[in-house]
Design a protein around this motif. Structure first.
Motif, PDB file in Angstrom:
ATOM      1  N   LEU A   1       0.837  -1.208   0.000  1.00 42.85           N
ATOM      2  CA  LEU A   1       0.000   0.000   0.000  1.00 42.85           C
ATOM      3  C   LEU A   1       0.871   1.257   0.000  1.00 42.85           C
ATOM      4  CD1 LEU A   1      -2.809  -1.058   2.508  1.00 42.85           C
ATOM      5  CD2 LEU A   1      -3.052  -0.690   0.043  1.00 42.85           C
ATOM      6  N   ILE A   2       1.922   1.265   0.811  1.00 42.73           N
ATOM      7  CA  ILE A   2       2.828   2.420   0.817  1.00 42.73           C
ATOM      8  C   ILE A   2       3.464   2.600  -0.554  1.00 42.73           C
ATOM      9  CG2 ILE A   2       5.013   3.304   1.735  1.00 42.73           C
ATOM     10  CD1 ILE A   2       4.305   2.085   4.414  1.00 42.73           C
ATOM     11  N   LEU A   3       3.915   1.498  -1.141  1.00 47.57           N
ATOM     12  CA  LEU A   3       4.550   1.589  -2.457  1.00 47.57           C
ATOM     13  C   LEU A   3       3.561   2.073  -3.508  1.00 47.57           C
ATOM     14  CD1 LEU A   3       7.178   1.092  -3.994  1.00 47.57           C
ATOM     15  CD2 LEU A   3       6.407  -1.234  -4.436  1.00 47.57           C
ATOM     16  N   GLY A   4       2.314   1.619  -3.429  1.00 46.58           N
ATOM     17  CA  GLY A   4       1.291   2.081  -4.361  1.00 46.58           C
ATOM     18  C   GLY A   4       1.052   3.573  -4.259  1.00 46.58           C
ATOM     19  N   VAL A   5       1.016   4.079  -3.036  1.00 48.94           N
ATOM     20  CA  VAL A   5       0.828   5.523  -2.839  1.00 48.94           C
ATOM     21  C   VAL A   5       2.014   6.298  -3.409  1.00 48.94           C
ATOM     22  CG1 VAL A   5       0.639   7.337  -1.095  1.00 48.94           C
ATOM     23  CG2 VAL A   5      -0.689   5.235  -0.859  1.00 48.94           C
ATOM     24  N   LEU A   6       3.224   5.768  -3.232  1.00 50.54           N
ATOM     25  CA  LEU A   6       4.418   6.431  -3.779  1.00 50.54           C
ATOM     26  C   LEU A   6       4.350   6.490  -5.304  1.00 50.54           C
ATOM     27  CD1 LEU A   6       7.246   4.985  -1.506  1.00 50.54           C
ATOM     28  CD2 LEU A   6       6.450   7.349  -1.593  1.00 50.54           C
ATOM     29  N   PHE A   7       3.940   5.399  -5.942  1.00 52.44           N
ATOM     30  CA  PHE A   7       3.814   5.408  -7.396  1.00 52.44           C
ATOM     31  C   PHE A   7       2.753   6.405  -7.835  1.00 52.44           C
ATOM     32  CE2 PHE A   7       6.441   1.684  -7.741  1.00 52.44           C
ATOM     33  CZ  PHE A   7       6.867   1.678  -9.055  1.00 52.44           C
ATOM     34  N   ALA A   8       1.642   6.448  -7.130  1.00 53.24           N
ATOM     35  CA  ALA A   8       0.549   7.338  -7.521  1.00 53.24           C
ATOM     36  C   ALA A   8       0.919   8.807  -7.346  1.00 53.24           C
ATOM     37  CB  ALA A   8      -0.707   7.013  -6.718  1.00 53.24           C
ATOM     38  N   GLY A   9       1.706   9.099  -6.317  1.00 49.07           N
ATOM     39  CA  GLY A   9       2.010  10.501  -6.020  1.00 49.07           C
ATOM     40  C   GLY A   9       3.355  10.981  -6.499  1.00 49.07           C
ATOM     41  N   GLY A  10       4.054  10.181  -7.293  1.00 51.23           N
ATOM     42  CA  GLY A  10       5.408  10.555  -7.711  1.00 51.23           C
ATOM     43  C   GLY A  10       5.455  11.863  -8.471  1.00 51.23           C
ATOM     44  N   ASP A  11       4.570  12.034  -9.453  1.00 51.36           N
ATOM     45  CA  ASP A  11       4.573  13.274 -10.234  1.00 51.36           C
ATOM     46  C   ASP A  11       4.235  14.480  -9.372  1.00 51.36           C
ATOM     47  OD1 ASP A  11       5.329  12.089 -12.564  1.00 51.36           O
ATOM     48  OD2 ASP A  11       3.318  11.952 -13.423  1.00 51.36           O
ATOM     49  N   ALA A  12       3.318  14.305  -8.444  1.00 51.08           N
ATOM     50  CA  ALA A  12       2.949  15.413  -7.558  1.00 51.08           C
ATOM     51  C   ALA A  12       4.136  15.832  -6.695  1.00 51.08           C
ATOM     52  CB  ALA A  12       1.770  15.007  -6.683  1.00 51.08           C
ATOM     53  N   VAL A  13       4.913  14.854  -6.237  1.00 53.31           N
ATOM     54  CA  VAL A  13       6.095  15.169  -5.427  1.00 53.31           C
ATOM     55  C   VAL A  13       7.108  15.949  -6.258  1.00 53.31           C
ATOM     56  CG1 VAL A  13       8.077  14.162  -4.244  1.00 53.31           C
ATOM     57  CG2 VAL A  13       5.790  13.221  -3.876  1.00 53.31           C
ATOM     58  N   LEU A  14       7.326  15.520  -7.511  1.00 54.87           N
ATOM     59  CA  LEU A  14       8.275  16.228  -8.376  1.00 54.87           C
ATOM     60  C   LEU A  14       7.814  17.657  -8.656  1.00 54.87           C
ATOM     61  CD1 LEU A  14       9.209  13.430 -10.933  1.00 54.87           C
ATOM     62  CD2 LEU A  14      10.595  14.315  -9.056  1.00 54.87           C
ATOM     63  N   ARG A  15       6.530  17.823  -8.916  1.00 55.46           N
ATOM     64  CA  ARG A  15       6.015  19.186  -9.174  1.00 55.46           C
ATOM     65  C   ARG A  15       6.166  20.064  -7.943  1.00 55.46           C
ATOM     66  NH1 ARG A  15       1.896  16.291 -11.996  1.00 55.46           N
ATOM     67  NH2 ARG A  15       0.545  16.418 -10.156  1.00 55.46           N
ATOM     68  N   ALA A  16       5.889  19.508  -6.768  1.00 53.62           N
ATOM     69  CA  ALA A  16       6.027  20.285  -5.543  1.00 53.62           C
ATOM     70  C   ALA A  16       7.487  20.667  -5.300  1.00 53.62           C
ATOM     71  CB  ALA A  16       5.482  19.496  -4.357  1.00 53.62           C
ATOM     72  N   SER A  17       8.391  19.740  -5.565  1.00 55.46           N
ATOM     73  CA  SER A  17       9.816  20.040  -5.381  1.00 55.46           C
ATOM     74  C   SER A  17      10.273  21.125  -6.343  1.00 55.46           C
ATOM     75  CB  SER A  17      10.638  18.764  -5.587  1.00 55.46           C
ATOM     76  OG  SER A  17      10.295  17.786  -4.627  1.00 55.46           O
ATOM     77  N   ALA A  18       9.792  21.056  -7.599  1.00 52.27           N
ATOM     78  CA  ALA A  18      10.154  22.082  -8.575  1.00 52.27           C
ATOM     79  C   ALA A  18       9.631  23.456  -8.174  1.00 52.27           C
ATOM     80  CB  ALA A  18       9.627  21.693  -9.955  1.00 52.27           C
TER      81      ALA A  18
ATOM     82  N   GLY B   1       9.492  24.442  -5.149  1.00 51.05           N
ATOM     83  CA  GLY B   1      10.169  24.879  -3.930  1.00 51.05           C
ATOM     84  C   GLY B   1       9.559  24.365  -2.646  1.00 51.05           C
ATOM     85  N   HIS B   2       8.621  23.422  -2.734  1.00 48.52           N
ATOM     86  CA  HIS B   2       7.994  22.862  -1.536  1.00 48.52           C
ATOM     87  C   HIS B   2       8.682  21.541  -1.194  1.00 48.52           C
ATOM     88  CE1 HIS B   2       4.945  25.936  -1.969  1.00 48.52           C
ATOM     89  NE2 HIS B   2       4.639  25.485  -3.183  1.00 48.52           N
ATOM     90  N   ALA B   3       9.345  21.492  -0.061  1.00 51.58           N
ATOM     91  CA  ALA B   3      10.150  20.318   0.297  1.00 51.58           C
ATOM     92  C   ALA B   3       9.361  19.254   1.039  1.00 51.58           C
ATOM     93  CB  ALA B   3      11.339  20.752   1.156  1.00 51.58           C
ATOM     94  N   LEU B   4       8.225  19.621   1.637  1.00 55.17           N
ATOM     95  CA  LEU B   4       7.513  18.676   2.498  1.00 55.17           C
ATOM     96  C   LEU B   4       7.076  17.402   1.773  1.00 55.17           C
ATOM     97  CD1 LEU B   4       6.395  18.037   5.263  1.00 55.17           C
ATOM     98  CD2 LEU B   4       4.286  19.263   4.636  1.00 55.17           C
ATOM     99  N   PRO B   5       6.474  17.470   0.571  1.00 54.79           N
ATOM    100  CA  PRO B   5       6.073  16.208  -0.087  1.00 54.79           C
ATOM    101  C   PRO B   5       7.241  15.262  -0.327  1.00 54.79           C
ATOM    102  CG  PRO B   5       4.996  18.085  -1.117  1.00 54.79           C
ATOM    103  CD  PRO B   5       6.018  18.642  -0.176  1.00 54.79           C
ATOM    104  N   ALA B   6       8.393  15.806  -0.719  1.00 53.01           N
ATOM    105  CA  ALA B   6       9.563  14.956  -0.930  1.00 53.01           C
ATOM    106  C   ALA B   6      10.041  14.353   0.386  1.00 53.01           C
ATOM    107  CB  ALA B   6      10.682  15.762  -1.578  1.00 53.01           C
ATOM    108  N   GLN B   7       9.957  15.112   1.469  1.00 50.93           N
ATOM    109  CA  GLN B   7      10.358  14.587   2.770  1.00 50.93           C
ATOM    110  C   GLN B   7       9.427  13.469   3.222  1.00 50.93           C
ATOM    111  OE1 GLN B   7      10.301  18.189   5.061  1.00 50.93           O
ATOM    112  NE2 GLN B   7      12.352  18.835   4.407  1.00 50.93           N
ATOM    113  N   VAL B   8       8.126  13.642   2.965  1.00 53.48           N
ATOM    114  CA  VAL B   8       7.158  12.587   3.309  1.00 53.48           C
ATOM    115  C   VAL B   8       7.455  11.334   2.487  1.00 53.48           C
ATOM    116  CG1 VAL B   8       4.722  11.928   3.223  1.00 53.48           C
ATOM    117  CG2 VAL B   8       5.374  14.210   4.020  1.00 53.48           C
ATOM    118  N   ALA B   9       7.761  11.519   1.191  1.00 54.75           N
ATOM    119  CA  ALA B   9       8.103  10.371   0.349  1.00 54.75           C
ATOM    120  C   ALA B   9       9.364   9.681   0.868  1.00 54.75           C
ATOM    121  CB  ALA B   9       8.298  10.826  -1.097  1.00 54.75           C
TER     122      ALA B   9
END
Length: 322
Positions: free
Chosen positions: A35-52, A54-62
């Motif tokens: 389940l954790i891995l599935g959530v990571l796959f689903a949210g990968g693009d969102a994490v990259l967009r947030a990092s681009a 300047g928001h570090a929190l989604p990447a830290q959660v990942a």
């Protein structure tokens, strides 16, 4: 337009399905892992967009989620879902289907190759069918999906059966299914941390870099050694290419980069045949085939790897500098 993100969402759905089935059957740690891995796959693009942005929190959660996967992995029980059919039933089915069983397997490379070669020219009412970014990977994902339906057609079964069997195989492999992803990422980590530069420094300090053949041998054998260490030629490639391939062979000695890269990867694949770190190739098949030794696959491949490496080295010496 088909994009690689669509494939990532499909993989996320499959991982979430696997986790949900394990949860229903009482396999708690295994369910949480998928389940954790599935959530990571689903949210990968969102994490990259947030990092681009300047928001570090989604990447830290990942990152915390990845650490959680590493902590959960040792708790996963070995073995997957029990096979519903006996060995005799499986053998009878294989005999009945015969060579038709190869159809789904051949669909994957066939469709992938067609998309890689013709994807730029495929359009519908003026709209491209495939995004230019990572088109080959998108084609591979489409090929796997079509292969699922081809397998259902060959076996006269439902595609849902493919999901059930895929889930069984994934649970059987367990955490080792992530090794290709982790090892490929390890290559980028090594490159960005300066390992390639360190290799270049050691090479220039200890080897006669004025000799093209010596540099070529160092590059080829380095690909083998780093693949054995990291378990993946794709992880070794950026390190060795940044350290030896580009600065010494291409720039200094005028090597053909296309030939060097292709044949250098083949040297890495020779290392793949020799290492338990390539668990998905060498350890998982031994477990699935119930071999006496977990290294039985490697033992059977040693001479093939060495002969192939010797032939590849000879061809590199003849072709790379032409």
């Amino acid at each position: 337009m088909l994009q690689i993100a669509h494939a990532q969402w499909l993989m996320a759905l499959f991982l979430l399905y696997t986790g949900w089935r394990n949860l229903r059957e009482g396999h708690g740690w295994r369910a949480v892992f998928w389940l954790i891995l599935g959530v990571l796959f689903a949210g990968g693009d969102a994490v990259l967009r947030a990092s681009a942005a300047g928001h570090a929190l989604p990447a830290q959660v990942a990152g915390v989620a990845v650490i959680a996967l590493a902590l959960i992995a040792p708790r996963l029980r070995s073995g997957g879902v029990t096979e519903e059919h006996s060995s005799a039933q499986r053998l009878a089915s294989a005999v009945r289907l015969g060579h038709r069983l190869f159809v789904p397997a051949l669909v994957i490379p066939g469709v992938t190759l067609l998309v890689a070669l013709l994807g730029d020219h495929l359009a519908w009412h003026g709209h491209r069918l495939f995004a230019a970014d990572r088109m080959t990977l998108t084609g591979l994902a489409l090929a796997c999906l079509l292969s699922l339906f081809a397998a259902a057609w060959v076996t006269r079964s439902s595609p849902v059966r493919g999901l059930v069997e895929g889930r069984r195989l994934l649970d059987t492999i367990g955490w080792a299914a992530l090794l290709p992803l982790l090892l490929a990422a390890l290559g980028q980590v090594f490159t960005r941390s300066g390992v390639g530069d360190a290799i270049a420094h050691l090479t220039t300090a200890w080897l006669p870099t004025g000799s093209a053949l010596v540099c070529l041998l160092a590059y080829a054998l380095g690909m083998v050694v780093f693949t054995v260490i990291m378990g993946n030629a794709f992880a070794a490639f950026p390190v060795m290419t940044a350290g030896i391939g580009l600065p010494l062979l291409v720039v200094q000695h005028g090597a053909n980069p296309a030939i060097l890269g292709a044949m250098g990867m083949l040297c890495g694949y020779c290392g793949t045949l020799l290492t338990p770190m390539a668990a998905n190739f060498n350890l998982v098949p031994a477990a699935l085939l119930e071999l006496r030794s977990p290294y039985g696959v490697i033992h059977a491949q040693v001479w093939t790897a060495l002969v192939l490496l010797a032939a590849n080295l000879a061809l590199m010496a003849l072709l790379v500098f032409r």
